[in-house]
Design a protein around this motif. Sequence first.
Motif, PDB file in Angstrom:
ATOM      1  N   LYS A   5       0.715  -1.000  -0.023  1.00  0.00           N
ATOM      2  CA  LYS A   5       0.027   0.014  -0.115  1.00  0.00           C
ATOM      3  C   LYS A   5       0.717   1.255  -0.116  1.00  0.00           C
ATOM      4  CE  LYS A   5      -2.574  -0.333   3.348  1.00  0.00           C
ATOM      5  NZ  LYS A   5      -3.563  -0.942   4.657  1.00  0.00           N
ATOM      6  N   GLU A   6       1.981   1.077   0.936  1.00  0.00           N
ATOM      7  CA  GLU A   6       2.595   2.450   1.204  1.00  0.00           C
ATOM      8  C   GLU A   6       3.802   2.576   0.163  1.00  0.00           C
ATOM      9  OE1 GLU A   6       1.347   4.476   3.321  1.00  0.00           O
ATOM     10  OE2 GLU A   6      -0.237   3.283   4.121  1.00  0.00           O
ATOM     11  N   GLY A   7       4.417   1.295  -0.349  1.00  0.00           N
ATOM     12  CA  GLY A   7       5.471   1.390  -1.108  1.00  0.00           C
ATOM     13  C   GLY A   7       6.885   1.631  -0.113  1.00  0.00           C
ATOM     14  N   THR A   8       6.690   1.468   1.129  1.00  0.00           N
ATOM     15  CA  THR A   8       7.638   1.648   2.028  1.00  0.00           C
ATOM     16  C   THR A   8       8.891   0.412   2.126  1.00  0.00           C
ATOM     17  OG1 THR A   8       6.343   1.033   3.460  1.00  0.00           O
ATOM     18  CG2 THR A   8       6.529   3.132   3.738  1.00  0.00           C
ATOM     19  N   ASP A   9       9.998   0.845   2.597  1.00  0.00           N
ATOM     20  CA  ASP A   9      11.080  -0.070   2.394  1.00  0.00           C
ATOM     21  C   ASP A   9      10.732  -0.979   3.703  1.00  0.00           C
ATOM     22  OD1 ASP A   9      11.923   1.278   4.908  1.00  0.00           O
ATOM     23  OD2 ASP A   9      13.705   1.702   3.854  1.00  0.00           O
ATOM     24  N   LEU A  10      11.600  -2.128   3.703  1.00  0.00           N
ATOM     25  CA  LEU A  10      11.318  -2.923   4.949  1.00  0.00           C
ATOM     26  C   LEU A  10      11.081  -2.501   6.569  1.00  0.00           C
ATOM     27  CD1 LEU A  10      10.748  -6.138   5.875  1.00  0.00           C
ATOM     28  CD2 LEU A  10      13.295  -6.284   6.051  1.00  0.00           C
ATOM     29  N   PRO A  11      12.375  -1.633   6.808  1.00  0.00           N
ATOM     30  CA  PRO A  11      12.352  -1.398   8.287  1.00  0.00           C
ATOM     31  C   PRO A  11      11.133  -0.225   8.318  1.00  0.00           C
ATOM     32  CG  PRO A  11      14.657  -0.865   7.101  1.00  0.00           C
ATOM     33  CD  PRO A  11      13.475  -1.445   6.001  1.00  0.00           C
ATOM     34  N   GLU A  12      10.641   0.418   7.442  1.00  0.00           N
ATOM     35  CA  GLU A  12       9.695   1.421   7.552  1.00  0.00           C
ATOM     36  C   GLU A  12       8.399   0.624   7.731  1.00  0.00           C
ATOM     37  OE1 GLU A  12       9.545   4.288   8.927  1.00  0.00           O
ATOM     38  OE2 GLU A  12       7.496   5.319   8.235  1.00  0.00           O
ATOM     39  N   SER A  13       8.068  -0.467   6.815  1.00  0.00           N
ATOM     40  CA  SER A  13       7.162  -1.234   6.959  1.00  0.00           C
ATOM     41  C   SER A  13       6.756  -1.919   8.229  1.00  0.00           C
ATOM     42  CB  SER A  13       7.024  -2.159   5.793  1.00  0.00           C
ATOM     43  OG  SER A  13       7.278  -1.609   4.382  1.00  0.00           O
TER      44      SER A  13
END
Length: 614
Positions: free
Chosen positions: A139-147
């Motif tokens: 949904k957010e297209g965030t990287d692993l740490p941020e997800s």
Amino acid sequence: MCGIVGYVGGKEAYPILISGLKRLEYRGYDSAGIAVLSPDGLAVRKCKGRVSDLEAHVNGTPMPGTTGIGHTRWATHGEPNDVNAHPHVSANGDLALIHNGIIENYAPLKEELISRGYRFKSETDTEVLVHLIDDIQRKEGTDLPESVRLALENVVGAYAIVVMDRKHPGMLVAARKSSPLVIGIGEEGDHYLASDATPIVEHTRNVVYMEDGEIAILDKEHGLRIRNIKNQEKHPSIQALEIQLEALEKGGFEHFMLKEIYEQPRSIRDSMRGRLNLAQSDIVLGGIKDYEKRMVNAKRILIVACGTSWHAGMVGEYLFEEFARIPVEVEYASEFRYRNPVINEEDIVIAISQSGETADTLAAIELAKGRGATIIGICNVVGSSIARVTHAGSYTHAGPEIGVASTKAFTAQVTLLTLMALMIGHRKGTINGAKFQQLLMELDAIPAKVERVLKTEAQVKYISEIYKDARNALYLGRGYSFPVALEGALKLKEISYIHAEGYPAAEMKHGPIALIDEEMPVIVIATQGASYEKVVSNIQEVKARKGKVIAIVTEGDTVVKGIADHVIEIPDTADALVPLLAVVPLQLFSYHVAVMRGCNVDQPRNLAKSVTVE
Ligand code: M6R
């Protein structure tokens, strides 16, 4: 509860993970699993059973790769089987995740994910996390740490998690809240992760203990970064490990439990080292020095603990009341926290825990701390959560205890409580100088006396053979020996699965006496001291009903010898120090009975060493 291990660096991950899981197996042994990332993708192997079953399951099929995670499970949600074993993997096969703890709001999260098309394979609360992280990435297209961070914002409960992602090879993301995680920093970009330091010590001595609410990013190229849940960078504080590798091996003993029973002369000595000063007739406990005055002036002491540590706490109650004349209440941590106890700012709370991670004890501490009490910790594991949340405390220095049945931790805890009570009594003037000096000398002689008690092993083994098929057992003691009776009964039931109860000897006539028949072994601590004659009468009452009596007596006793079926002699000592000697034959008895019954002594069924869930 549940062991977590992770590795990222330049070496092959699988051997590091499997040997790490073996070290952590005492934390749970319902199932085990490993996931390794290689340029070819994510390989996952998991199965019901022990780490040796996992090895057999892998069966030599290589799992190449230099980034990996491993898990050994103590089941909470979902029975122990292959599917519920960790790691859990996202639907697209990119993410693999391991978890220790409980996600309390997993049901609504699961419902929502299902409504959006996610399909669950397992019955675990953990699987929610991997789909949630996957969902956020999409949904957010965030990287692993941020997800991971965003996912955890939605989570209620306790967790230590480690996640890896096929899209981020060479990276592990870990997070903790109320479940422990330790990071090891090796050479040349090697990083290790584990629930405790035992799998790390053979690779590096540089560790970072993660704090609650922290997220760690272990990256082969960029090293270690730590953030909090609000995304603020934190500076990792690196500490040096002091554990010796030999302490984690059986050292020629058949089981860890037996090794740990035999270590007691040393572990008791280590608990006193640098603290008991015979020459100057003094006790110095550096860790609580700043709180001594507050303890001397305390109107009340509360002791919170669970299991064996609670039994040590009961001995502590007798000690503080006798020598420091301070009223003491000993509380099961799990009950204390849920009954709105009266706590005030003058209260001293002593929290006792071998692991330093017991969830109920931690919660009791938080409650008491929140109400302004002073918290003193007695922990064995250095750097553990309890050791860090207390205001002050003393380590027991018993060394790593691997056997699930606690033995040397108990005697070390009792030693420390003895030192504390005598020190406070001495400072307060409630114990006179001559008596204080005499008790210091007695305490100093305890390790050598434990050596002598250990010489009874062959006799204890002989008695174990006679009673190994008993279905019930009763343990009786009075005064300082009552908590020892409770501890003896706990040891027998937890490793040999024989129902056993500990009772104050004089209470027997108010109920348990109805259980006594010709089959029933009654183990009585009947050493010389204040209540000796009364306990002898209790033995007579058992014998009058044809019960079988195994008595722990003081060397040279002739009276009990004439009545009991078996006597085990221990050296004479002060009443207050009897627990340190009398518990040893009871530990040996439960050990031999369990071995003779073919039980898994070090990893008894359904148990785990460190109980990090409520
Ligand atoms: O690590 P802790 O001392 O806080 O653990 C408390 C209990 O879980 C523990 O003593 C347990 O009862 C042992 N299995 C007893 O042998």
